[in-house]
Design a protein around this motif. Structure first.
Motif, PDB file in Angstrom:
ATOM      1  N   ARG A 116       0.819  -1.213   0.000  1.00 57.49           N
ATOM      2  CA  ARG A 116       0.000   0.000   0.000  1.00 57.49           C
ATOM      3  C   ARG A 116       0.851   1.261   0.000  1.00 57.49           C
ATOM      4  O   ARG A 116       1.712   1.447   0.861  1.00 57.49           O
ATOM      5  N   ASP A 117       0.583   2.133  -0.936  1.00 57.81           N
ATOM      6  CA  ASP A 117       1.146   3.493  -0.984  1.00 57.81           C
ATOM      7  C   ASP A 117       2.668   3.528  -0.943  1.00 57.81           C
ATOM      8  O   ASP A 117       3.256   4.399  -0.294  1.00 57.81           O
ATOM      9  N   ARG A 118       3.318   2.602  -1.626  1.00 54.35           N
ATOM     10  CA  ARG A 118       4.776   2.633  -1.670  1.00 54.35           C
ATOM     11  C   ARG A 118       5.264   1.877  -2.895  1.00 54.35           C
ATOM     12  O   ARG A 118       4.530   1.083  -3.471  1.00 54.35           O
ATOM     13  N   ALA A 119       6.504   2.129  -3.251  1.00 51.45           N
ATOM     14  CA  ALA A 119       7.124   1.402  -4.357  1.00 51.45           C
ATOM     15  C   ALA A 119       7.598   0.048  -3.835  1.00 51.45           C
ATOM     16  O   ALA A 119       8.434  -0.020  -2.942  1.00 51.45           O
ATOM     17  N   VAL A 120       7.056  -1.001  -4.396  1.00 53.48           N
ATOM     18  CA  VAL A 120       7.382  -2.348  -3.953  1.00 53.48           C
ATOM     19  C   VAL A 120       8.580  -2.857  -4.746  1.00 53.48           C
ATOM     20  O   VAL A 120       8.618  -2.736  -5.965  1.00 53.48           O
ATOM     21  N   LYS A 121       9.542  -3.401  -4.036  1.00 56.84           N
ATOM     22  CA  LYS A 121      10.699  -4.009  -4.697  1.00 56.84           C
ATOM     23  C   LYS A 121      10.339  -5.439  -5.076  1.00 56.84           C
ATOM     24  O   LYS A 121       9.507  -6.075  -4.435  1.00 56.84           O
ATOM     25  N   THR A 122      10.997  -5.963  -6.104  1.00 64.32           N
ATOM     26  CA  THR A 122      10.702  -7.318  -6.570  1.00 64.32           C
ATOM     27  C   THR A 122      10.919  -8.339  -5.464  1.00 64.32           C
ATOM     28  O   THR A 122      10.096  -9.234  -5.270  1.00 64.32           O
ATOM     29  N   TRP A 123      12.002  -8.205  -4.724  1.00 64.20           N
ATOM     30  CA  TRP A 123      12.279  -9.188  -3.676  1.00 64.20           C
ATOM     31  C   TRP A 123      11.222  -9.124  -2.566  1.00 64.20           C
ATOM     32  O   TRP A 123      10.890 -10.133  -1.963  1.00 64.20           O
ATOM     33  N   GLU A 124      10.668  -7.928  -2.311  1.00 61.85           N
ATOM     34  CA  GLU A 124       9.609  -7.800  -1.307  1.00 61.85           C
ATOM     35  C   GLU A 124       8.331  -8.512  -1.772  1.00 61.85           C
ATOM     36  O   GLU A 124       7.683  -9.222  -0.994  1.00 61.85           O
ATOM     37  N   ALA A 125       7.986  -8.310  -3.037  1.00 63.29           N
ATOM     38  CA  ALA A 125       6.800  -8.967  -3.588  1.00 63.29           C
ATOM     39  C   ALA A 125       6.977 -10.483  -3.558  1.00 63.29           C
ATOM     40  O   ALA A 125       6.066 -11.222  -3.166  1.00 63.29           O
ATOM     41  N   ALA A 126       8.162 -10.954  -3.946  1.00 59.02           N
ATOM     42  CA  ALA A 126       8.426 -12.391  -3.975  1.00 59.02           C
ATOM     43  C   ALA A 126       8.438 -12.982  -2.569  1.00 59.02           C
ATOM     44  O   ALA A 126       7.846 -14.035  -2.323  1.00 59.02           O
ATOM     45  N   LEU A 127       9.099 -12.312  -1.642  1.00 62.25           N
ATOM     46  CA  LEU A 127       9.166 -12.822  -0.272  1.00 62.25           C
ATOM     47  C   LEU A 127       7.783 -12.837   0.380  1.00 62.25           C
ATOM     48  O   LEU A 127       7.430 -13.793   1.082  1.00 62.25           O
ATOM     49  N   THR A 128       6.992 -11.807   0.115  1.00 59.46           N
ATOM     50  CA  THR A 128       5.629 -11.783   0.629  1.00 59.46           C
ATOM     51  C   THR A 128       4.829 -12.945   0.054  1.00 59.46           C
ATOM     52  O   THR A 128       4.069 -13.612   0.770  1.00 59.46           O
TER      53      THR A 128
END
Length: 185
Positions: A110-122
């Protein structure tokens, strides 16, 4: 184990390992004969965590403590929630896991630039819930709603890439478990 298909036996060895892993620390501390009260107390603690996580999630989404208080109180007063919180089943741990993952997803997406590793880890963390209960499969698609929300109407290739990373790693735990089960007759 009963199957909906007549005459088919489902061995326990193919059941997801989430609940046994969740209870493993308690079981390691207990001696035989099994103290079911300690196991039920563990499940009740998980239920209490669900009330707390619900309060934090509703507070974060609504930005109102009153709404969070109401949600937590309504959950705490629900007799079915406490009934299932005493049982050694996956219903309440599954609910707690889903609310916890929704909170994590909201923090990441929400309301932020998501990094690829953050999306993958989530995605990987949320996918671990499939080892607990298959009904958490909906967590795979939650980031898609953040991508197409009113706050962020532009769907870009970057956002699609992030959703694909989340969904791909979401599938990893279940695919590994399914591969393991393919060797069991």
């Amino acid at each position: 184990t009963r199957s909906l298909v007549a005459g088919q036996y489902l061995p326990h060895t193919t059941w997801p390992p989430g609940l046994p892993l969740l209870l493993a620390p308690v079981m390691a501390l207990l001696r035989l004969p099994l103290n079911w009260l300690a196991v039920k107390e563990t499940m009740i603690l998980i239920g209490l965590c669900g009330i707390i996580l619900t309060w934090f999630y509703v507070r974060r989404v609504t930005k109102r403590s009153g709404a969070a208080d109401a949600a937590a109180v309504l959950l705490a007063l629900n007799p079915f929630y406490w009934h299932f919180s005493r049982m050694v089943l996956t219903e309440v741990p599954g609910f707690v896991f889903v609310v916890g993952c929704l909170l994590v997803i909201d923090h990441v997406w929400r309301d932020r630039a998501v990094k690829t590793w953050e999306a993958a880890l989530t995605g990987l963390v949320c996918g671990l819930g499939m080892m607990l209960r298959g009904t958490v499969v909906g967590l795979a698609l939650v980031p898609v709603f953040y991508v197409v929300s009113r706050r962020s109407p532009m769907v870009t290739s970057r956002k699609v890439h992030l959703c694909v990373a989340h969904i791909a790693l979401f599938c990893v735990p279940f695919v590994v478990w399914a591969a393991r089960n393919s060797t069991i007759d």
